[in-house]
Write a protein that holds these residues in place. Structure first.
Motif, PDB file in Angstrom:
ATOM      1  N   PRO A   1      -1.827  57.548 -38.971  1.00  8.38           N
ATOM      2  CA  PRO A   1      -0.945  56.789 -38.518  1.00  8.38           C
ATOM      3  C   PRO A   1      -0.626  55.607 -37.646  1.00  8.38           C
ATOM      4  CG  PRO A   1      -1.716  58.784 -37.356  1.00  8.38           C
ATOM      5  CD  PRO A   1      -2.972  58.630 -38.291  1.00  8.38           C
ATOM      6  N   TYR A   2      -1.498  55.130 -37.765  1.00 10.68           N
ATOM      7  CA  TYR A   2      -1.936  53.928 -37.082  1.00 10.68           C
ATOM      8  C   TYR A   2      -1.354  52.438 -38.093  1.00 10.68           C
ATOM      9  CZ  TYR A   2      -2.296  50.546 -33.165  1.00 10.68           C
ATOM     10  OH  TYR A   2      -2.880  49.545 -31.760  1.00 10.68           O
ATOM     11  N   VAL A   3      -2.598  53.005 -38.891  1.00 15.47           N
ATOM     12  CA  VAL A   3      -2.042  51.971 -40.191  1.00 15.47           C
ATOM     13  C   VAL A   3      -0.671  52.050 -40.415  1.00 15.47           C
ATOM     14  CG1 VAL A   3      -3.104  52.203 -42.589  1.00 15.47           C
ATOM     15  CG2 VAL A   3      -4.311  52.655 -41.418  1.00 15.47           C
ATOM     16  N   THR A   4      -0.333  53.063 -40.726  1.00 14.59           N
ATOM     17  CA  THR A   4       1.318  53.204 -41.474  1.00 14.59           C
ATOM     18  C   THR A   4       2.099  52.063 -41.355  1.00 14.59           C
ATOM     19  OG1 THR A   4       1.360  55.478 -40.705  1.00 14.59           O
ATOM     20  CG2 THR A   4       1.157  55.056 -42.382  1.00 14.59           C
ATOM     21  N   GLN A   5       1.873  52.561 -39.120  1.00 13.28           N
ATOM     22  CA  GLN A   5       3.064  51.536 -38.568  1.00 13.28           C
ATOM     23  C   GLN A   5       2.684  50.521 -38.573  1.00 13.28           C
ATOM     24  OE1 GLN A   5       3.408  53.146 -34.733  1.00 13.28           O
ATOM     25  NE2 GLN A   5       3.670  55.663 -35.349  1.00 13.28           N
ATOM     26  N   VAL A   6       1.052  49.518 -38.441  1.00 10.59           N
ATOM     27  CA  VAL A   6       0.995  48.118 -38.642  1.00 10.59           C
ATOM     28  C   VAL A   6       1.471  48.177 -39.724  1.00 10.59           C
ATOM     29  CG1 VAL A   6      -0.968  46.923 -39.121  1.00 10.59           C
ATOM     30  CG2 VAL A   6      -1.066  48.316 -37.553  1.00 10.59           C
ATOM     31  N   ALA A   7       1.688  48.689 -40.777  1.00 12.85           N
ATOM     32  CA  ALA A   7       2.122  48.036 -42.003  1.00 12.85           C
ATOM     33  C   ALA A   7       3.549  48.248 -42.092  1.00 12.85           C
ATOM     34  CB  ALA A   7       1.676  49.461 -42.957  1.00 12.85           C
ATOM     35  N   VAL A   8       4.585  48.840 -41.400  1.00  7.90           N
ATOM     36  CA  VAL A   8       5.514  48.889 -41.132  1.00  7.90           C
ATOM     37  C   VAL A   8       6.161  48.299 -39.889  1.00  7.90           C
ATOM     38  CG1 VAL A   8       6.053  51.076 -39.687  1.00  7.90           C
ATOM     39  CG2 VAL A   8       7.806  50.522 -41.571  1.00  7.90           C
ATOM     40  N   GLY A   9       5.273  47.098 -39.745  1.00 11.97           N
ATOM     41  CA  GLY A   9       5.503  46.155 -38.131  1.00 11.97           C
ATOM     42  C   GLY A   9       5.905  46.855 -37.010  1.00 11.97           C
ATOM     43  N   ARG A  10       5.961  48.048 -36.783  1.00 11.59           N
ATOM     44  CA  ARG A  10       6.032  48.698 -35.069  1.00 11.59           C
ATOM     45  C   ARG A  10       4.044  48.145 -34.472  1.00 11.59           C
ATOM     46  NH1 ARG A  10       7.066  54.804 -35.787  1.00 11.59           N
ATOM     47  NH2 ARG A  10       6.621  55.448 -33.856  1.00 11.59           N
ATOM     48  N   ARG A  11       3.600  47.412 -35.322  1.00 15.32           N
ATOM     49  CA  ARG A  11       1.585  47.892 -34.118  1.00 15.32           C
ATOM     50  C   ARG A  11       1.586  46.437 -34.716  1.00 15.32           C
ATOM     51  NH1 ARG A  11       2.116  51.104 -30.579  1.00 15.32           N
ATOM     52  NH2 ARG A  11       3.378  53.347 -31.398  1.00 15.32           N
ATOM     53  N   GLU A  12       1.043  45.661 -34.384  1.00 19.28           N
ATOM     54  CA  GLU A  12       0.349  44.098 -34.690  1.00 19.28           C
ATOM     55  C   GLU A  12      -0.227  44.479 -35.319  1.00 19.28           C
ATOM     56  OE1 GLU A  12      -0.675  40.306 -32.530  1.00 19.28           O
ATOM     57  OE2 GLU A  12       0.441  40.952 -31.344  1.00 19.28           O
ATOM     58  N   PHE A  13      -1.257  45.165 -35.177  1.00 21.43           N
ATOM     59  CA  PHE A  13      -2.738  44.475 -35.931  1.00 21.43           C
ATOM     60  C   PHE A  13      -3.032  46.036 -35.465  1.00 21.43           C
ATOM     61  CE2 PHE A  13      -3.464  43.014 -32.258  1.00 21.43           C
ATOM     62  CZ  PHE A  13      -4.744  43.878 -31.896  1.00 21.43           C
TER      63      PHE A  13
ATOM     64  N   PHE B   1      -5.173  52.232 -48.262  1.00 18.79           N
ATOM     65  CA  PHE B   1      -4.138  51.525 -47.881  1.00 18.79           C
ATOM     66  C   PHE B   1      -3.258  49.952 -47.981  1.00 18.79           C
ATOM     67  CE2 PHE B   1      -0.220  51.314 -45.379  1.00 18.79           C
ATOM     68  CZ  PHE B   1       0.104  51.939 -45.085  1.00 18.79           C
ATOM     69  N   ALA B   2      -4.250  49.223 -48.243  1.00 15.78           N
ATOM     70  CA  ALA B   2      -3.367  47.822 -48.649  1.00 15.78           C
ATOM     71  C   ALA B   2      -3.409  47.860 -50.131  1.00 15.78           C
ATOM     72  CB  ALA B   2      -4.732  47.101 -48.350  1.00 15.78           C
ATOM     73  N   ARG B   3      -4.125  48.396 -50.862  1.00 19.66           N
ATOM     74  CA  ARG B   3      -3.392  48.301 -52.240  1.00 19.66           C
ATOM     75  C   ARG B   3      -2.800  49.827 -52.791  1.00 19.66           C
ATOM     76  NH1 ARG B   3      -9.173  49.981 -53.424  1.00 19.66           N
ATOM     77  NH2 ARG B   3      -8.866  51.794 -53.265  1.00 19.66           N
ATOM     78  N   ALA B   4      -2.484  50.235 -51.765  1.00 19.23           N
ATOM     79  CA  ALA B   4      -0.999  51.421 -52.263  1.00 19.23           C
ATOM     80  C   ALA B   4      -0.076  51.309 -51.733  1.00 19.23           C
ATOM     81  CB  ALA B   4      -1.591  52.778 -51.370  1.00 19.23           C
ATOM     82  N   SER B   5      -0.015  50.106 -50.501  1.00 18.10           N
ATOM     83  CA  SER B   5       0.922  49.447 -49.711  1.00 18.10           C
ATOM     84  C   SER B   5       1.844  48.498 -50.547  1.00 18.10           C
ATOM     85  CB  SER B   5       0.929  49.948 -48.392  1.00 18.10           C
ATOM     86  OG  SER B   5      -0.055  48.910 -48.022  1.00 18.10           O
ATOM     87  N   GLY B   6       0.423  47.183 -51.245  1.00 24.68           N
ATOM     88  CA  GLY B   6       0.596  46.387 -51.268  1.00 24.68           C
ATOM     89  C   GLY B   6       1.422  44.838 -50.381  1.00 24.68           C
ATOM     90  N   ARG B   7       0.664  45.353 -48.946  1.00 24.51           N
ATOM     91  CA  ARG B   7       1.032  44.953 -47.491  1.00 24.51           C
ATOM     92  C   ARG B   7      -0.485  44.587 -47.083  1.00 24.51           C
ATOM     93  NH1 ARG B   7       6.338  46.227 -44.656  1.00 24.51           N
ATOM     94  NH2 ARG B   7       7.345  46.754 -46.744  1.00 24.51           N
ATOM     95  N   ASP B   8      -0.590  43.409 -47.204  1.00 23.67           N
ATOM     96  CA  ASP B   8      -1.733  43.080 -46.226  1.00 23.67           C
ATOM     97  C   ASP B   8      -2.171  44.280 -44.820  1.00 23.67           C
ATOM     98  OD1 ASP B   8      -4.319  41.762 -47.562  1.00 23.67           O
ATOM     99  OD2 ASP B   8      -3.466  40.163 -46.445  1.00 23.67           O
ATOM    100  N   LEU B   9      -3.126  44.537 -44.349  1.00 16.21           N
ATOM    101  CA  LEU B   9      -3.713  45.019 -43.090  1.00 16.21           C
ATOM    102  C   LEU B   9      -4.097  44.058 -41.943  1.00 16.21           C
ATOM    103  CD1 LEU B   9      -2.335  47.926 -42.964  1.00 16.21           C
ATOM    104  CD2 LEU B   9      -4.672  48.466 -42.299  1.00 16.21           C
ATOM    105  N   PRO B  10      -3.644  43.623 -40.921  1.00 15.54           N
ATOM    106  CA  PRO B  10      -4.593  42.954 -39.926  1.00 15.54           C
ATOM    107  C   PRO B  10      -4.905  43.496 -39.109  1.00 15.54           C
ATOM    108  CG  PRO B  10      -1.955  43.046 -39.135  1.00 15.54           C
ATOM    109  CD  PRO B  10      -1.994  43.469 -40.529  1.00 15.54           C
ATOM    110  N   TYR B  11      -6.521  43.969 -38.872  1.00 21.68           N
ATOM    111  CA  TYR B  11      -7.411  44.289 -38.402  1.00 21.68           C
ATOM    112  C   TYR B  11      -8.217  42.909 -37.341  1.00 21.68           C
ATOM    113  CZ  TYR B  11     -11.419  44.248 -41.372  1.00 21.68           C
ATOM    114  OH  TYR B  11     -11.766  43.511 -42.080  1.00 21.68           O
ATOM    115  N   ARG B  12      -8.230  43.927 -36.569  1.00 19.51           N
ATOM    116  CA  ARG B  12      -9.736  43.508 -35.492  1.00 19.51           C
ATOM    117  C   ARG B  12     -10.659  44.199 -34.863  1.00 19.51           C
ATOM    118  NH1 ARG B  12      -5.799  40.520 -31.050  1.00 19.51           N
ATOM    119  NH2 ARG B  12      -4.734  39.177 -32.424  1.00 19.51           N
ATOM    120  N   VAL B  13     -11.881  44.198 -35.230  1.00 24.31           N
ATOM    121  CA  VAL B  13     -12.991  44.997 -34.275  1.00 24.31           C
ATOM    122  C   VAL B  13     -13.080  44.419 -33.115  1.00 24.31           C
ATOM    123  CG1 VAL B  13     -15.344  44.912 -35.068  1.00 24.31           C
ATOM    124  CG2 VAL B  13     -14.167  44.610 -37.138  1.00 24.31           C
ATOM    125  N   MET B  14     -13.304  45.848 -32.315  1.00 25.79           N
ATOM    126  CA  MET B  14     -13.123  46.888 -31.082  1.00 25.79           C
ATOM    127  C   MET B  14     -14.352  46.490 -31.389  1.00 25.79           C
ATOM    128  SD  MET B  14     -10.113  45.170 -30.215  1.00 25.79           S
ATOM    129  CE  MET B  14      -9.817  45.464 -28.782  1.00 25.79           C
TER     130      MET B  14
END
Ligand code: NAD
Ligand code: WQD
Length: 338
Positions: free
Chosen positions: A202-214, A276-289
């Protein structure tokens, strides 16, 4: 056809199981207090199935409400999903977790006994394996709890074993879910966590839809191929079919069972991000924590017992899990309440 009580019925996994049960010809009676779900799920279930959901709003800890429910509906078996499920929150609110998860289970079992209903399917979790000693995980692996939520699952399983030992008439199925993701293919129901999602998908999908930054990737220094955590993600509709198979088993033959419901394959966080990036066609910004407290490096099932006993096997792959999660999120960017 048998009539099945679903507790926690409007929640993520139960709502999908509701549809799978109806497709398999079962009648369903749902109960939920909406403490972690939306009444709008019922409208969506009506749209998908074309049937009026039989539903009551109640807290499963309310003895009078459960008594009355069993009096007014024919019930042949129960699937008990209702529980609180956030691992982190359980360490802050242990009393709430023990009261709801154990109190709810006891109350449902008491109502069942009073009405002569003795088949019970329980939502357990791979969390009962703690930090596994070996992989893939078999059902006879060492059990341990690392937080109050996990402890409630261990205690619940023990209560069900004790019930079966005291009275062979009780037939129980403990289903140990691995990591449920995905959504019904209609895109009308899916996972809709309140607040900041605790879980990866759900975090990934919310980033992809623009609800969360990365996305924050919790640790890339685990002893895994790419250093990120590995889990056994399972499509929620496969999980739903596992409940159908378990109920058929309990209704057809004597005895109780405990089985893993997973695919048997582990994927890393970065593999999920790529799929997920393949399935959605969107880049998924992430940061290693840094690592998240309490996380294990890798956890995946040996699902062979579920196949041997129930004839059940997961069918959907990771790409399909991502496609279906994305369809749900894209069509419902704000979840059910938006
Ligand atoms: P969810 O929160 O979406 O569903 C649980 C439902 O139970 C919610 O609709 C909530 O409103 C309801 N509920 C809670 N307490 C209640 C009460 N006292 N009376 C009536 N209703 C109540 O969670 P989910 O992900 O669908 O999980 C369902 C079950 O599966 C839970 O028991 C959970 O512990 C277990 N489980 C979940 C996962 C997971 O990752 N989602 C993994 C393993 C096990
Ligand atoms: C998966 C992977 C994280 C979020 C939990 C419960 C378990 C069960 C299922 C109920 C891990 C990483 C996550 C994020 C990340 N629930 N991650 N960034 O921890 O395997 O299991 O849910 O029974 O009991 O503990 O699932 O989805 O939280 O994490 O990097 O924002 O994704 O570190 O490797 P987990 P998860």
């Amino acid at each position: 056809m048998p009539s099945i009580l679903l507790t926690g019925a409007t929640g993520y996994i139960a709502s999908h199981t509701w549809l799978a049960l109806q497709s398999a010809g079962f009648d369903v009676v749902g109960v939920d207090d909406f403490s972690n779900s939306s009444p709008r799920v019922l409208e969506r279930l009506r749209t998908i199935s074309g049937r009026e959901p039989v539903f009551e709003r109640a807290d499963v800890r309310d003895a009078a409400a459960m008594q009355s429910l069993f009096q007014r509906h024919r019930i042949d078996a129960a699937v008990h999903f209702a529980a609180f499920k956030a691992v982190g929150e359980s360490t802050q609110k242990p009393l709430e977790y023990y009261t709801n998860n154990i109190g709810g289970l006891l109350n449902v079992c008491q109502a069942m006994r009073r009405h002569g209903v003795s088949r019970f399917v329980f939502s357990s979790s791979a969390t009962v394996y703690g930090d596994p000693e070996s992989l893939p995980i078999r059902e006879d692996a060492r059990l341990t709890a690392t937080n109050p939520y996990g402890q409630t699952k261990l205690i619940s399983e023990q209560i069900l074993r004790d019930l079966g030992a005291a009275d062979a008439g009780w037939q129980t199925a403990c289903l140990r879910y691995f990591n449920p993701v995905g959504a019904h293919e209609s895109g009308l129901i899916g996972e809709d966590p309140r607040g900041i999602p605790n879980n990866l998908m759900p975090y990934v999908t919310q980033v992809a839809v623009g609800r969360r930054e990365f996305l924050q990737v919790f640790g890339d220094d685990y002893p895994t191929p790419d250093g990120t955590g590995v889990r056994d993600y399972i499509h929620v509709m496969d999980l739903a079919e596992g409940h159908v198979a378990a109920l058929r088993h309990l209704l057809d033959q004597p005895g109780s069972l405990t089985v893993n419901l997973g695919t048997g394959r582990g994927y890393s966080v970065l593999e999920v991000v790529a799929a997920f990036a393949r399935a959605s066609g969107r880049d998924l910004p992430y940061r290693v924590m840094p690592r998240r407290a309490g996380d294990v490096a890798a956890c995946y099932a040996d699902p062979s017992r579920a196949h041997e006993l129930l004839g059940w096997r997961a069918r959907h792959d990771l790409d399909r899990m991502c496609t279906d999660s994305w369809r749900w999120q894209q069509h419902n960017p704000g979840g059910f309440e938006a």
